[in-house]
Design a protein around this motif. Structure first.
Motif, PDB file in Angstrom:
ATOM      1  N   CYS A   1       1.105   5.318   4.629  1.00  0.00           N
ATOM      2  CA  CYS A   1       0.843   6.133   3.444  1.00  0.00           C
ATOM      3  C   CYS A   1       1.045   7.614   3.753  1.00  0.00           C
ATOM      4  O   CYS A   1       1.583   8.361   2.919  1.00  0.00           O
ATOM      5  N   ARG A   2       0.630   8.054   4.920  1.00  0.00           N
ATOM      6  CA  ARG A   2       0.824   9.457   5.289  1.00  0.00           C
ATOM      7  C   ARG A   2       2.309   9.786   5.368  1.00  0.00           C
ATOM      8  O   ARG A   2       2.761  10.848   4.898  1.00  0.00           O
ATOM      9  N   GLU A   3       3.085   8.896   5.939  1.00  0.00           N
ATOM     10  CA  GLU A   3       4.532   9.121   5.996  1.00  0.00           C
ATOM     11  C   GLU A   3       5.122   9.216   4.592  1.00  0.00           C
ATOM     12  O   GLU A   3       6.051   9.993   4.347  1.00  0.00           O
ATOM     13  N   GLU A   4       4.575   8.458   3.659  1.00  0.00           N
ATOM     14  CA  GLU A   4       5.102   8.425   2.294  1.00  0.00           C
ATOM     15  C   GLU A   4       4.734   9.672   1.505  1.00  0.00           C
ATOM     16  O   GLU A   4       5.581  10.250   0.798  1.00  0.00           O
ATOM     17  N   VAL A   5       3.488  10.115   1.576  1.00  0.00           N
ATOM     18  CA  VAL A   5       3.023  11.195   0.685  1.00  0.00           C
ATOM     19  C   VAL A   5       3.074  12.574   1.317  1.00  0.00           C
ATOM     20  O   VAL A   5       2.946  13.580   0.615  1.00  0.00           O
ATOM     21  N   GLY A   6       3.249  12.648   2.634  1.00  0.00           N
ATOM     22  CA  GLY A   6       3.314  13.941   3.301  1.00  0.00           C
ATOM     23  C   GLY A   6       1.962  14.462   3.753  1.00  0.00           C
ATOM     24  O   GLY A   6       0.915  13.851   3.489  1.00  0.00           O
TER      25      GLY A   6
ATOM     26  N   PHE B   1       0.833  -1.201   0.000  1.00  0.00           N
ATOM     27  CA  PHE B   1       0.000   0.000   0.000  1.00  0.00           C
ATOM     28  C   PHE B   1       0.874   1.260   0.000  1.00  0.00           C
ATOM     29  O   PHE B   1       0.587   2.226  -0.706  1.00  0.00           O
ATOM     30  N   ARG B   2       1.947   1.231   0.777  1.00  0.00           N
ATOM     31  CA  ARG B   2       2.836   2.403   0.819  1.00  0.00           C
ATOM     32  C   ARG B   2       3.491   2.622  -0.547  1.00  0.00           C
ATOM     33  O   ARG B   2       3.583   3.762  -1.016  1.00  0.00           O
ATOM     34  N   ARG B   3       3.947   1.545  -1.171  1.00  0.00           N
ATOM     35  CA  ARG B   3       4.565   1.666  -2.491  1.00  0.00           C
ATOM     36  C   ARG B   3       3.564   2.225  -3.500  1.00  0.00           C
ATOM     37  O   ARG B   3       3.893   3.078  -4.323  1.00  0.00           O
ATOM     38  N   ALA B   4       2.335   1.746  -3.449  1.00  0.00           N
ATOM     39  CA  ALA B   4       1.304   2.220  -4.375  1.00  0.00           C
ATOM     40  C   ALA B   4       1.015   3.703  -4.164  1.00  0.00           C
ATOM     41  O   ALA B   4       0.793   4.446  -5.128  1.00  0.00           O
ATOM     42  N   ALA B   5       1.015   4.151  -2.911  1.00  0.00           N
ATOM     43  CA  ALA B   5       0.807   5.572  -2.627  1.00  0.00           C
ATOM     44  C   ALA B   5       1.939   6.405  -3.230  1.00  0.00           C
ATOM     45  O   ALA B   5       1.705   7.483  -3.795  1.00  0.00           O
TER      46      ALA B   5
END
Length: 407
Positions: free
Chosen positions: A207-212, A149-153
């Protein structure tokens, strides 16, 4: 007074130019490499030009072995980003937002894709003999889902999507973890609601950590599964509180699973509340409860058809965004006039075969065929045979799965 044409600023600071959203509908059109094709660009350009402030894609998947449809796009390889950019460019020509709905199908992976999919527990889905017996996930499997999910984000943001939606409804994997009917685990991922919601909340965090903090994150959540012993409204409200604390930017409320397809057919006349029958939208009663516990912007999808009623609901504060799915297929060329009040009602008659066992398959097949017709430039086709439509999903899935296996 707030109406369909009012803008809205989300908690992350992103601004939607109006309150109409094209709700997620699976496209089933990827090529043999799981990539978007020109038909995606054509379809989303049409939808962007309707004037809707937000378009949310159908399922884009984090795992090739767990596709909701063999025709889904796979968000697992950054090499695909250039092709995804063509899709996002077409889908934002009108200055609207375009969000990717990220998903994992779990046990709702059909046999053509995976005869033994992984799921929270070994609870098989019995629906048209399309689904095999699942294998219970290991801790490692669950960690891979979080990473996926993180990679997809990350891929979504890099490709020009302006937000993401995490799909935790309709019986897909995250919904399976939330429901005690499909999650019979006794470890930290099952049992109590705190444990059953752990995976969803961990994914939101990653996901929040990934996209800001300035990139929209939405969650699609069931109000309930509409099944005895399943995910209940009280469960859902507790999860809403947790999601509010996690800092999501939009909550879309829906309901049902493949076994109880309230989210598709919309109305079960025998069980539907009388107050809801008198109104168009299916989940407004639940939305009132959400409003009492959360200030997260709220999108309701399902049943909205009239211009006046949409504005009435928005003005009353019952929800912040109006989600529509099938009208963006059957009434695509009328959406712009609907937004301006020139069209007062969007008619989408139900598709019926006369045989109860085939009704949901016929309706699903009808709109799937019409969506592909529009995307491929043929437009709506009149008088599609309902019986033939009831078989479309099965035959289409077999064909798309075979394409990928023969690649």
């Amino acid at each position: 007074m707030i109406n369909l044409n009012s803008s809205i600023t989300l908690p992350c600071g992103a601004v939607l130019t109006n309150r109409l959203a094209k709700a997620p509908m699976t496209e089933r059109m990827s090529n043999a490499a799981y990539e978007p094709i020109p038909a995606h660009e054509h379809l989303y350009r049409i939808w962007s030009e309707t004037g809707s402030g937000l378009l949310i894609t159908g399922n884009v998947m984090i795992d090739k072995d767990h596709m909701e449809s063999a025709g889904n796009v796979f968000f697992g390889d950054e090499a695909m980003i250039p092709k995804l950019k063509a899709w996002t460019a077409a889908g934002t020509v009108n200055g609207n937002h375009l969000w990717a709905q990220i998903s994992h199908s779990g046990r709702q992976t059909n046999r053509f894709v995976n005869p033994n999919p992984k799921a929270p527990s070994q609870v098989q889905l019995n629906k048209l003999l399309l689904f095999g017996k699942p294998v219970a996930m290991t801790h490692h499997d669950i960690e891979k889902v979080i990473v996926g999910f993180r990679r997809a984000a990350k891929i979504a943001k890099a490709s020009g999507f302006t937000g993401i939606q995490i799909h935790a409804a309709h019986g897909y994997l995250l919904s399976q973890f939330l429901s005690p009917l499909t999650n019979r685990r006794t470890d930290e991922w099952g049992g109590s609601l705190e444990n059953r919601s752990r995976l969803l909340l961990e994914i939101v965090k990653e996901c929040r950590e990934e996209v800001g903090n300035t990139f929209p994150i939405s969650v699609k959540l069931n109000s309930s599964d509409f099944q005895r012993g399943g995910f209940t409204e009280s469960d859902s409200l507790e999860v809403v509180k947790k999601l509010s604390d996690a800092g999501i930017d939009l909550l879309e409320v829906s309901g049902g699973t493949y076994e109880k397809v309230a989210f598709f057919l919309g109305k079960d006349e025998k069980t539907q509340k009388e107050s809801t029958k008198k109104r168009e939208a299916y989940f407004l009663d639940f939305a009132k409860q959400v409003r009492e516990i959360s200030t997260v912007p709220l999108m309701i999808t399902g049943g909205f058809r009239s211009y006046d009623f949409c504005n009435e609901v928005l003005a009353s504060g019952e929800c912040d965004l109006i989600g529509m799915g099938r009208p963006f297929i059957g009434n695509c060329d009328r959406i712009a006039d609907f937004m301006n009040g020139k069209v007062s009602y969007l008619e989408n008659p139900p598709i019926r075969t006369g045989f109860k066992a085939f009704e949901d398959a016929a309706e699903a097949g009808y709109y799937a065929r019409q969506l592909i017709n529009i995307a491929e430039g043929r437009g709506l086709k009149a008088n599609l045979n309902p019986i033939a439509c009831s078989m479309f999903i099965v035959t289409h899935e077999f064909k798309k799965a075979r394409e990928k296996k023969n690649r």
